[in-house]
Each structure stands twice: as structure tokens, then as C-alpha cells.
Design a protein around this motif. Structure first.
Motif, PDB file in Angstrom:
ATOM      1  N   UNK A  32    -114.006  59.211  27.643  1.00 52.99           N
ATOM      2  CA  UNK A  32    -113.451  57.817  27.328  1.00 52.99           C
ATOM      3  C   UNK A  32    -114.014  56.890  28.744  1.00 52.99           C
ATOM      4  N   UNK A  33    -114.101  55.820  28.238  1.00 53.73           N
ATOM      5  CA  UNK A  33    -114.280  55.015  29.481  1.00 53.73           C
ATOM      6  C   UNK A  33    -113.200  53.775  29.133  1.00 53.73           C
ATOM      7  N   UNK A  34    -112.433  53.591  30.178  1.00 51.91           N
ATOM      8  CA  UNK A  34    -111.213  52.662  30.048  1.00 51.91           C
ATOM      9  C   UNK A  34    -111.448  51.379  30.899  1.00 51.91           C
ATOM     10  N   UNK A  35    -111.234  50.287  30.516  1.00 53.14           N
ATOM     11  CA  UNK A  35    -111.323  49.038  31.287  1.00 53.14           C
ATOM     12  C   UNK A  35    -109.845  48.678  31.686  1.00 53.14           C
ATOM     13  N   UNK A  36    -109.436  48.592  33.162  1.00 58.53           N
ATOM     14  CA  UNK A  36    -108.192  48.323  33.519  1.00 58.53           C
ATOM     15  C   UNK A  36    -108.195  46.792  33.680  1.00 58.53           C
ATOM     16  N   UNK A  37    -107.723  46.241  32.471  1.00 59.64           N
ATOM     17  CA  UNK A  37    -107.502  44.931  32.555  1.00 59.64           C
ATOM     18  C   UNK A  37    -106.123  44.566  32.627  1.00 59.64           C
ATOM     19  N   UNK A  38    -105.282  45.571  33.273  1.00 56.28           N
ATOM     20  CA  UNK A  38    -103.737  45.355  32.900  1.00 56.28           C
ATOM     21  C   UNK A  38    -103.324  44.060  33.891  1.00 56.28           C
ATOM     22  N   UNK A  39    -103.582  44.000  35.149  1.00 59.43           N
ATOM     23  CA  UNK A  39    -103.196  43.175  35.947  1.00 59.43           C
ATOM     24  C   UNK A  39    -101.819  43.192  35.995  1.00 59.43           C
ATOM     25  N   UNK A  40    -101.187  44.274  36.662  1.00 61.12           N
ATOM     26  CA  UNK A  40     -99.706  44.692  36.281  1.00 61.12           C
ATOM     27  C   UNK A  40     -99.056  43.833  37.589  1.00 61.12           C
ATOM     28  N   UNK A  41     -99.701  43.648  38.724  1.00 61.85           N
ATOM     29  CA  UNK A  41     -99.143  43.203  39.943  1.00 61.85           C
ATOM     30  C   UNK A  41     -98.757  41.879  39.478  1.00 61.85           C
ATOM     31  N   UNK A  42     -97.402  41.422  39.721  1.00 57.84           N
ATOM     32  CA  UNK A  42     -97.148  40.044  39.552  1.00 57.84           C
ATOM     33  C   UNK A  42     -97.901  39.030  40.151  1.00 57.84           C
ATOM     34  N   UNK A  43     -97.985  37.933  39.579  1.00 54.80           N
ATOM     35  CA  UNK A  43     -98.501  36.655  39.995  1.00 54.80           C
ATOM     36  C   UNK A  43    -100.066  36.684  39.829  1.00 54.80           C
ATOM     37  N   UNK A  44    -100.799  37.882  40.120  1.00 52.90           N
ATOM     38  CA  UNK A  44    -102.242  37.805  40.027  1.00 52.90           C
ATOM     39  C   UNK A  44    -102.878  37.424  38.850  1.00 52.90           C
ATOM     40  N   UNK A  45    -103.846  36.640  38.705  1.00 48.00           N
ATOM     41  CA  UNK A  45    -104.356  35.954  37.501  1.00 48.00           C
ATOM     42  C   UNK A  45    -105.773  36.108  37.422  1.00 48.00           C
ATOM     43  N   UNK A  46    -106.485  37.089  37.909  1.00 49.20           N
ATOM     44  CA  UNK A  46    -107.888  37.254  37.975  1.00 49.20           C
ATOM     45  C   UNK A  46    -108.321  38.026  36.562  1.00 49.20           C
ATOM     46  N   UNK A  47    -108.035  39.068  36.233  1.00 50.49           N
ATOM     47  CA  UNK A  47    -108.645  39.696  35.096  1.00 50.49           C
ATOM     48  C   UNK A  47    -108.320  38.972  33.801  1.00 50.49           C
ATOM     49  N   UNK A  48    -107.186  38.562  33.658  1.00 52.80           N
ATOM     50  CA  UNK A  48    -106.959  38.025  32.299  1.00 52.80           C
ATOM     51  C   UNK A  48    -107.933  36.684  32.187  1.00 52.80           C
ATOM     52  N   UNK A  49    -108.167  35.949  33.365  1.00 52.69           N
ATOM     53  CA  UNK A  49    -108.937  34.606  33.371  1.00 52.69           C
ATOM     54  C   UNK A  49    -110.520  34.950  33.147  1.00 52.69           C
ATOM     55  N   UNK A  50    -110.912  35.867  33.785  1.00 46.67           N
ATOM     56  CA  UNK A  50    -112.537  36.597  33.920  1.00 46.67           C
ATOM     57  C   UNK A  50    -112.782  37.054  32.482  1.00 46.67           C
ATOM     58  N   UNK A  51    -111.952  37.767  31.866  1.00 50.07           N
ATOM     59  CA  UNK A  51    -112.235  38.329  30.636  1.00 50.07           C
ATOM     60  C   UNK A  51    -112.224  37.178  29.563  1.00 50.07           C
ATOM     61  N   UNK A  52    -111.561  36.115  29.816  1.00 50.07           N
ATOM     62  CA  UNK A  52    -111.740  34.853  28.923  1.00 50.07           C
ATOM     63  C   UNK A  52    -113.074  33.952  29.350  1.00 50.07           C
ATOM     64  N   UNK A  53    -113.303  33.804  30.691  1.00 50.16           N
ATOM     65  CA  UNK A  53    -114.305  32.995  30.971  1.00 50.16           C
ATOM     66  C   UNK A  53    -115.667  33.911  30.497  1.00 50.16           C
ATOM     67  N   UNK A  54    -115.758  34.721  30.967  1.00 45.44           N
ATOM     68  CA  UNK A  54    -117.161  35.719  30.776  1.00 45.44           C
ATOM     69  C   UNK A  54    -116.779  36.934  29.904  1.00 45.44           C
ATOM     70  N   UNK A  55    -116.308  36.786  28.719  1.00 44.52           N
ATOM     71  CA  UNK A  55    -116.269  38.007  27.878  1.00 44.52           C
ATOM     72  C   UNK A  55    -117.722  38.568  27.761  1.00 44.52           C
ATOM     73  N   UNK A  56    -118.494  38.314  27.535  1.00 48.57           N
ATOM     74  CA  UNK A  56    -119.940  38.810  26.906  1.00 48.57           C
ATOM     75  C   UNK A  56    -120.244  39.731  28.232  1.00 48.57           C
ATOM     76  N   UNK A  57    -120.424  39.097  29.387  1.00 44.41           N
ATOM     77  CA  UNK A  57    -120.841  39.961  30.534  1.00 44.41           C
ATOM     78  C   UNK A  57    -120.032  41.094  30.890  1.00 44.41           C
ATOM     79  N   UNK A  58    -118.487  40.853  30.766  1.00 43.14           N
ATOM     80  CA  UNK A  58    -117.600  42.087  30.923  1.00 43.14           C
ATOM     81  C   UNK A  58    -117.844  42.940  29.831  1.00 43.14           C
TER      82      UNK A  58
END
Ligand code: SF4
Ligand code: SF4
Length: 441
Positions: A32-58
Motif C-alpha cells: 500500500x501507499x497511503x497519503x497522510x492528509x489527516x492533519x490531526x494537529x489542532x489549528x493547522x489548515x495546510x493539507x485540507x486546503x492544498x488537496x482542495x486547491x491542487x487536487x490533480x497535482x496531489x
């Protein structure tokens, strides 16, 4: 040039904080390859927005990484609460025609959903053995921004910028994409914090990120967030206790209630990590590293210190003290188990993110930090020679050289583990000192 060479030459490293060179991580074979997009640390907002802004590249970078390790399945791990992002990802997976390989796996809104061992279990049902790495369970885990950087590497674009959330007790919470080497102080000002006196800043998430000694630092490829809080905020007070202070408090006050163990994410996966036992060892055998080796299988998630302990003690810091003792004694934890099973009560002992945020006193700051294209004017960057696990890069430029954005300015020493570094702006090298290459526009 093959993908591994492209990824190495582009200087891609784990963008989720670990900073492990990605070309080394992808030089293996996994189921398996797994992508860690959990962003489980409170307050951080990088992964969730990056996946929405650049979904194709990701998605495409992730797929290529999966094919590189010959994985049969590629699963993007993201919390179910991000339903808008999940919808975008699913649509783009279908539109890109990669749905027979890449899928979305839903993670619970708990801490630490992004711990690699927890992520592997939640997405595949497999358990990483204690003291092991995901590869021991047939998995390779990469972060969403790392996937994005793999895609860019495929276009021969080096890692020159970093997504960072600036949040906490600041007037304007935001997420930006800034050149590596940007001064931290400039970013805090950009978020409206003009006068930093009276504030301390956490570099990274509130659970695992350190409180910065000063604000004279610069953004690296591993940074993900800056959280400014008033100096007397309880989280800052707790996080700035020294190992010696923690040792004294821990030895005098542990009630051995074992809440720290009952909620420990690694214990719940069936590992032998039992922080209450380490607390007992601190009282009775503080100088016997042979009895302390269990501390080595602690992930450092900090849940025991920041959430579980009713007496507000520091079990994680006890593990840190012991990890030092074990290292100095040249010892290693020896596992006695080969098969691991999650504890029966695990489903009832997951710590919901919202409860954690409340416990940390971060509720007033648990707000959006929207991505903005606007960035502060950066006229000088300090690009650190050491931005990944392994050896620092060796400069391949001299003071006075003109460099262009994306040009390699430091290479991996011959035969060493590491990642090259690149100019993050176009300009002139004005200084090479103190572990930095300084470039002025
Ligand atoms: S939860 Fe706190 S008081 Fe209870 S055993 Fe752990 S460290 Fe000791
Ligand atoms: S920091 Fe505490 S809760 Fe986290 S793995 Fe270590 S002992 Fe367990």
C-alpha cells in the motif's frame, strides 16, 4: 531520468514535519501507499486546503509515488469532516481516470489520526510492529504536500516554497505558500501580529511542535504552522517546562491511575507502551536505563501529557528523559511480541479532536485560516543547509554568485542520507554562514 532521481534532485522531503528524504522512502516495495492528509494537529489548515486547491497535482504525484513502490493500492487518508474536500478528490480521481488505483479512505476525527501507525491501522487494518516503520506492515506513508512536491519534481521543479498556516492568537489567521527561508517574524507580521512582546510561538502543531526560543528563525521545508499564543496561555506554560522541572513534578505527584496508558494510541494498537510504568520507573529506578527501554516505542504524540493525565503531569517528558538515557547507554528496546492486536476497548478510547482542542484551551482559535495568494514582500531568504533527516547539504555556490529560483545551491554529501537545497528566490548569494545560505533579491 527516473522518478527517484527526479525526486532526489528536486530536494523533496517529508513535508508533514518529519523531513525524511522522499527518494529514500520511495526506494522500496510495499503493498500500500497511503497519503497522510489527516492533519490531526489542532489549528493547522495546510493539507485540507492544498488537496482542495491542487487536487490533480496531489493525486498524480501520489499515484506516481505508489507506482514507484509497486503498491497495489493507493489510499488518501482524510478526515470525514472535510466532506467538501473529499467530494473534490473523488471527482478528480474519476476525471483523471485513476479510480482503479487511487481511493479515498475516511479517518475518524481523533488525535492522533495522523500518527503513521494509527493511520496504517485505520486505512488498512494492519499494525506496524512496535519500534517498526510502516514498511514493516507493507505500507509507505507520504504527506499530501509531499505528493504535491513529487508531482512538481516530475516537471523538474524543485522544492522552493512551503505551505504554512499562521494561526493562534493573531488578528488574521491565514495559510500561505512562501519561499523556503522566509523570516518567521515577517509571517507573524503578515498575520497582523505587529508587536510580538508578550507572545510565544509554537513551531508546528500545538501537541508536538516546540515553543520557539526566539523568532529569529526561517521557514524550512519541514515547517507547517506557526501558532502564536500569549506567554501566560496554559499551553505555553505547560510546554515550556524543562526536563528537570518535569522530572521533579512527575516524581512527586504520579497517582499511578494509568489513564496515560489506557488512552495511549500506541498501547491501544497492542504495543507494550505503558507510560504509567515509566512514571513508576522514574521514581524507583531513575538511573537504570535497562528498565527504561520501553520509552523508545513512544511516538511522542504528547497525548498523555496534554490530555490524559488528570494530575497534569508529563509522562511524555519522562519518556524523553529515558530516551536520552537509553541512547547514552547504547541500548535498544527488544520486542517480545510478533503479532499485535488492537486492544478491545480501543474504539471507545479514541480522543475526539474537539475535546482535545477544548482541553488545550484553543477553542477561541479553532477557526479557519484561509489560504491566500497574497504573500509579504520577501527580499532576503535564509535557506538552511539542514532541512531534512541526514547530513546537511554542502554549498555549491559562493558569496557573490547570482542564483535563480529553483537552482540547486547545496548538494547531498557523497554517499550520505540527505536532500539537496535550492534557491527559493532569484538574487545574489550574500552570505554563507551559521548553517544558512543567504540570498538577497
Ligand atoms: S495519568 Fe498521570 S497520574 Fe495517572 S499514572 Fe499517568 S502520569 Fe500518573
Ligand atoms: S507520548 Fe504518551 S500517549 Fe503518546 S505514544 Fe508516548 S506514551 Fe503514548
Amino acid at each position: 531520468m527516473g522518478l527517484l532521481d527526479q525526486v532526489r534532485d528536486a530536494g523533496v522531503v517529508g513535508a508533514g514535519g518529519a523531513g525524511f528524504p522522499t527518494h529514500v522512502k520511495l526506494n522500496g516495495k510495499a503493498d500500500y501507499i497511503l497519503m497522510n492528509g489527516a492533519e490531526c494537529e489542532p489549528l493547522l489548515r495546510v493539507d485540507q486546503q492544498l488537496m482542495a486547491i491542487h487536487p490533480d497535482e496531489v493525486i498524480l504525484g501520489f499515484k506516481a509515488a505508489g507506482e514507484q513502490v509497486q503498491a497495489e493500492k493507493a489510499i488518501i487518508g482524510i478526515k470525514g469532516k472535510h466532506d467538501d474536500v473529499i467530494e473534490i478528490l473523488r471527482q478528480r480521481i474519476e476525471a483523471l481516470g485513476v479510480g482503479n488505483y487511487v481511493s479515498v479512505g475516511i479517518l475518524p476525527d481523533m488525535y492522533p489520526a495522523g500518527d503513521e501507525d494509527v493511520l496504517v491501522y485505520e486505512l488498512t487494518g494492519r499494525i506496524v510492529p512496535e519500534g517498526g516503520i510502516p514498511l514493516n506492515a507493507g505500507c509507505v506513508v507520504i504527506n499530501s504536500e509531499t505528493s504535491y512536491n513529487v508531482y512538481r519534481a516530475m516537471q523538474d521543479k524543485a522544492v522552493t516554497h512551503k505551505y504554512v498556516t499562521i494561526t493562534g492568537d493573531v488578528p488574521e489567521r491565514k495559510t500561505v505558500y512562501v519561499p523556503v527561508g522566509t523570516p518567521i517574524r515577517d509571517l507573524l507580521k503578515f498575520a497582523g501580529l505587529d508587536d510580538e512582546a508578550g507572545y510565544r510561538v509554537i513551531g508546528g502543531g500545538p501537541m508536538m511542535g516546540p515553543v520557539l526560543d526566539d523568532l529569529d528563525g526561517y521557514i524550512t521545508k519541514r515547517d507547517k504552522g506557526l501558532i502564536a499564543l500569549k506567554k501566560d496561555h496554559p499551553l505555553i506554560v505547560k510546554k515550556t517546562k524543562t526536563l528537570d522541572q518535569a522530572r521533579r513534578i512527575n516524581r512527586s505527584a504520579c497517582e499511578q491511575c494509568r489513564m496515560c496508558t489506557d488512552l495511549c494510541p500506541r498501547f491501544l494498537l497492542g504495543h507494550n507502551m505503558q507510560p504509567h510504568k515509566m512514571m513508576r520507573t522514574l521514581s524507583y529506578h531513575p538511573n537504570d536505563p535497562e528498565l527504561q527501554t520501553m520509552a523508545q516505542i513512544c511516538s511522542g504524540c504528547n497525548l498523555c501529557s496534554m490530555f490524559s493525565c488528570p494530575a497534569n503531569l508529563f509522562p511524555k517528558l519522562t519518556n524523553d528523559i529515558f530516551k536520552n538515557n537509553i541512547r547514552e547507554a547504547g541500548l535498544k528496546y527488544q520486542s517480545t511480541t510478533e503479532e499485535f492486536k488492537p486492544r478491545e476497548n480501543r474504539p471507545y478510547r479514541k480522543v475526539p479532536s474537539k475535546r482535545l482542542v477544548a482541553r488545550l484551551g484553543l477553542k477561541p482559535f479553532d477557526r479557519p485560516a484561509p489560504y491566500t495568494d497574497e504573500v509579504p514582500e520577501i527580499n532576503e531568504v535564509h535557506v538552511a543547509l539542514s532541512q531534512s533527516i541526514g547530513k546537511p547539504a554542502e554549498p555549491v555556490v559562493n558569496v557573490g554568485d547570482k542564483v535563480t529560483e529553483g537552482q540547486m545551491i547545496g548538494r547531498i554529501p557523497e554517499g550520505a542520507l540527505g536532500a539537496p537545497i535550492h534557491a527559493s528566490i532569484t538574487g545574489t548569494v550574500s552570505e554563507i554562514a551559521n548553517g544558512y545560505i543567504v540570498i538577497r533579491k
